[in-house]
Write an enzyme that holds these catalytic residues in place. Structure first.
Site, PDB file in Angstrom:
ATOM      1  CB  ALA A 133      -0.913   0.106   1.226  1.00  0.00           C
ATOM      2  CB  THR A 145      -1.569   4.658  -4.800  1.00  0.00           C
ATOM      3  OG1 THR A 145      -0.610   4.151  -5.416  1.00  0.00           O
ATOM      4  CG2 THR A 145      -2.254   5.476  -5.283  1.00  0.00           C
ATOM      5  N   PRO A 162      -4.861   9.081  -1.844  1.00  0.00           N
ATOM      6  CG  PRO A 162      -6.845   9.138  -0.841  1.00  0.00           C
ATOM      7  CD  PRO A 162      -5.724   8.596  -0.805  1.00  0.00           C
ATOM      8  N   GLY A 163      -4.125  11.511  -2.511  1.00  0.00           N
ATOM      9  CA  GLY A 163      -3.327  12.467  -3.170  1.00  0.00           C
ATOM     10  C   GLY A 163      -1.984  12.307  -3.840  1.00  0.00           C
ATOM     11  N   GLY A 215       0.197   9.493  -6.539  1.00  0.00           N
ATOM     12  CA  GLY A 215       0.231   8.147  -7.186  1.00  0.00           C
ATOM     13  C   GLY A 215       1.827   7.592  -7.138  1.00  0.00           C
ATOM     14  CG  PHE A 218      -6.307   3.021  -7.283  1.00  0.00           C
ATOM     15  CD1 PHE A 218      -7.887   3.033  -7.165  1.00  0.00           C
ATOM     16  CD2 PHE A 218      -5.753   3.866  -7.684  1.00  0.00           C
ATOM     17  CE1 PHE A 218      -8.499   4.185  -7.777  1.00  0.00           C
ATOM     18  CE2 PHE A 218      -6.197   5.137  -8.435  1.00  0.00           C
ATOM     19  CZ  PHE A 218      -7.796   5.200  -8.394  1.00  0.00           C
ATOM     20  CG  HIS A 257     -12.816 -11.372 -32.489  1.00  0.00           C
ATOM     21  ND1 HIS A 257     -11.561 -11.652 -32.349  1.00  0.00           N
ATOM     22  CD2 HIS A 257     -13.583 -12.773 -32.223  1.00  0.00           C
ATOM     23  CE1 HIS A 257     -11.292 -12.660 -31.872  1.00  0.00           C
ATOM     24  NE2 HIS A 257     -12.335 -13.511 -31.613  1.00  0.00           N
ATOM     25  N   GLY A 258     -14.461  -8.379 -35.723  1.00  0.00           N
ATOM     26  CA  GLY A 258     -15.425  -7.403 -36.376  1.00  0.00           C
ATOM     27  C   GLY A 258     -16.465  -7.048 -35.140  1.00  0.00           C
ATOM     28  CD  GLU A 302       1.484  -3.632  -9.929  1.00  0.00           C
ATOM     29  OE1 GLU A 302       2.920  -3.680  -9.933  1.00  0.00           O
ATOM     30  OE2 GLU A 302       0.834  -4.563  -9.519  1.00  0.00           O
TER      31      GLU A 302
END
Lengths: 254, 379
Positions: free
Chosen positions: B123, B125, B127-128, B130, B155, B337-338, B362
């Protein structure tokens, strides 16, 4: 009690390509056949109930030392290999003689287990010939094996019934794939396989004479030609009519 | 230079492939729909010792090396990238503990972590932030023989399973980023609902809330202020797992595209007869092989390279290429595959969704290129 599992090294069928109707076998990895792996899985289970030892036996060219690691990873305790670059082309009577000679060197044999047929030629003849040479009773198409000190109780998978028979030990038994699903070896067992005892014999050590002239010569090995009929159907009525006409001869044949 | 896989490497690959086809494939739809990996898959992976391939036997691993790990991960991701990401993140967390942990920490976490009893998380990362450790706000305040941790981590994979989580926090006395081991679901630990991401289903990522989480001071991983080094080393080795996962996605996209091109008929003949399809299939094969050998090489380098900076560079360039390449490959596979390629009945659409996540996680793609450039332009 030693439980011997006879396994054949075959080209990995997933990698074979057909070119001009002939299989391209160059650079194809060698593996053990799926029914042989089922035979091994059954033997490993029997070992767990009988406190026996599972010995892998195989005859083939020099790649066999590498190929057999797969069986040692999946539960074999040791391997006995008969290595000769010409053995791959020999017919089943020669292979049976070679295997029987090697089995005679092993003491305390309980059963010798074969897959019902190899993944390449599928002749299913070797196990009978080995039993005949050794003078052991033989049982084919086993889907269940129970062992005690002197007897094997075998359930045979016949076309529309099961047959349960008992044979004295030692015995030679061929098994069908449903006897046991092949084991997926764990990572540690894969890595430990290389440390398990492996004895390698050459033909002269076994005093087995391989005939100078081959009994069987393969003249050709061609993939069957399959052609689709390419029928264009424009209505349901037409489809029903074609299916009806197409299927009638099959039903009569049954 | 020998590019031939040994028999042991082939068998590890086969074990992973057989396991994935037999035990994961029948449950893939459920994994996709529920964004969850059934426990029996984790238990079976533990029985086959797939959690510990790259770790030493001394700590309960299999000693199969990172080369064996890469081969197994490729095959598992070929069937479910969500499952392979669980393995990858577990390896990331345990890898940090194994490299930097004390004997006691290793004894406590390695064996349960390699038998699937516990699953590790990593752990960093928040919220503020990355990728910038200077922005970390999670605090670890020293109180006698304990640390009290407060903060939010974003995340985070495997945070919904019991096991150790390596938490990066600012140590109060030094104000330096430091790593700590927290037991998940201890007092003060809680998680959010899983983020609803578009792919990598089964690999749940959540936010982790640490509210007055008290841990003994001996749970510090490494030394005070060494968190950044542990982070850099951890994420470098973590890139082996993510590169292998995206190699597996690439492999499956290639296989699905070839199968479809051979089966699909247009005006009575297979579309594989058309040059437009042949060019696409050729492109996929080239890109698959490039990704494969770069990833296999990274596995071999991880076994042998001693200098962390050198390895970080190789890991960054591999992750960057393989993940961006997977986006290209899955996109072309969808093209082949269209219209069917975007229908949920076709595997290729989920591979495309998985693929476009790769460059964003990552360590984003641009960051990888900066790491590579940094080693070249340092002088």
């Amino acid at each position: 009690m030693n439980i011997i599992v006879a396994m054949k090294q075959v080209p990995d069928l997933h990698h074979i390509r057909i070119r001009n109707r002939e299989p391209v076998l160059d650079d194809i990895p060698m593996v053990l056949g799926d029914i042989d792996k089922s035979a091994l899985a059954a033997a490993v289970e029997l070992k767990e109930t009988t406190q026996g030892r599972v010995i892998i036996m195989s005859a083939g060219n020099r790649k066999i030392r590498d190929t057999v690691k797969e069986a040692l990873a999946a539960g074999g305790d040791e391997a006995i290999l008969i290595e000769d670059d010409d053995l791959a082309d020999e017919d089943s009577s020669v292979i049976a003689g070679v295997l029987a000679a090697a089995i005679q060197r092993i003491g305390d044999v309980g059963i010798v287990v074969f897959g019902e047929g190899s993944a390449d030629n599928y002749s299913g003849r070797v196990f009978s010939a080995v039993a005949a040479i050794l003078g052991y009773p033989q049982v084919g198409y086993a889907k269940r094996i129970e062992l005690n000190d002197s007897l094997a109780r075998v359930t045979r998978s016949l076309e529309d019934s099961d047959e349960i028979i008992e044979v004295p030990l030692p015995a030679v038994i061929s098994v069908v794939s449903e006897i046991k699903e092949p084991r997926i070896p764990s990572v540690k067992n894969i890595l430990k396989a290389r440390k398990k005892p492996t004895a390698v014999y050459h033909l002269n050590e076994l005093c087995v004479e391989v005939p100078a002239e081959k009994n069987i010569t393969t003249i050709s090995n061609l993939a069957p030609v399959s052609r689709r009929k390419g029928i264009v159907i424009t209505s349901v009525d037409e489809l029903a009519k074609i299916l009806k006409n197409d299927r009638k001869p099959d039903r009569q044949a049954q | 230079m020998d590019f031939t896989l040994s028999k042991e490497q082939l068998l590890i690959r086969n074990t992973a492939r057989d396991f994935a086809e037999k035990y994961i494939e029948p449950l893939v739809r459920r994994i996709e729909d529920e964004n969850d990996v059934p426990r029996q898959i984790i238990d079976r992976m533990a029985e086959l010792e797939l959690f510990g391939i790259q770790f030493a036997e001394e700590w309960g691993g299999s000693d199969g090396g990172y080369d064996g790990y890469v081969l197994a991960m490729e095959q598992i991701a070929r069937v479910s990238s969500g499952v392979s990401m669980i393995l990858s993140v577990n390896g990331l967390g345990l890898g940090a503990i194994c490299t930097y942990g004390t004997k006691e920490q290793k004894e406590k976490y390695m064996e349960p972590g390699l038998t699937g009893e516990l699953l590790a998380s990593f752990a960093f990362t928040e919220p503020g932030t990355g990728s910038d450790p200077r922005q970390i706000t999670t605090m670890a305040i020293r109180e006698g023989d304990s640390y009290v941790i407060n903060g939010t981590k974003r995340f985070i994979s495997n945070a919904n399973f019991h096991g150790p989580i390596v938490v990066f926090a600012r140590e109060s006395e030094s104000d330096e980023v430091t790593a700590f081991i927290v037991d998940k679901f201890c007092a003060g630990y809680s998680i959010s609902e899983a983020w609803d991401k578009i792919g990598l289903k089964g690999n749940r990522i959540v936010d982790v809330y640490l509210k007055n989480v008290r841990i003994p001071a001996e749970n510090m991983l490494g030394k005070v202020g060494r968190g950044f080094n542990i982070l850099l080393s951890g994420i470098a080795y973590g890139k082996i797992g993510i590169s292998s996962t995206y190699l597996g996605i690439t492999l499956r996209a290639y296989e699905e595209a070839v199968k479809y091109a051979m089966e699909k008929k247009h005006r009575g003949q297979s579309i594989a007869k058309f040059q437009a399809m042949q060019l696409r299939v050729g492109e996929l094969a080239i890109k698959l092989e490039a990704a494969r050998w770069l990833t296999y090489r990274l596995g071999c380098l991880a076994n042998n390279v001693k200098d962390p900076m050198t390895f970080a560079r190789e890991a960054a360039l591999t992750k960057s290429f393989v993940c961006e390449n997977a986006v290209d490959v899955t996109r072309v596979a969808v093209d082949i595959h269209g219209s069917y390629g975007v229908m949920s009945d076709y595997k290729v659409q989920s591979l495309y969704r998985d693929a476009i996540i790769g460059p964003q996680i990552e360590g984003v793609g641009d960051m990888q290129k900066m790491i590579v450039a940094g080693t070249i332009l340092r002088e």
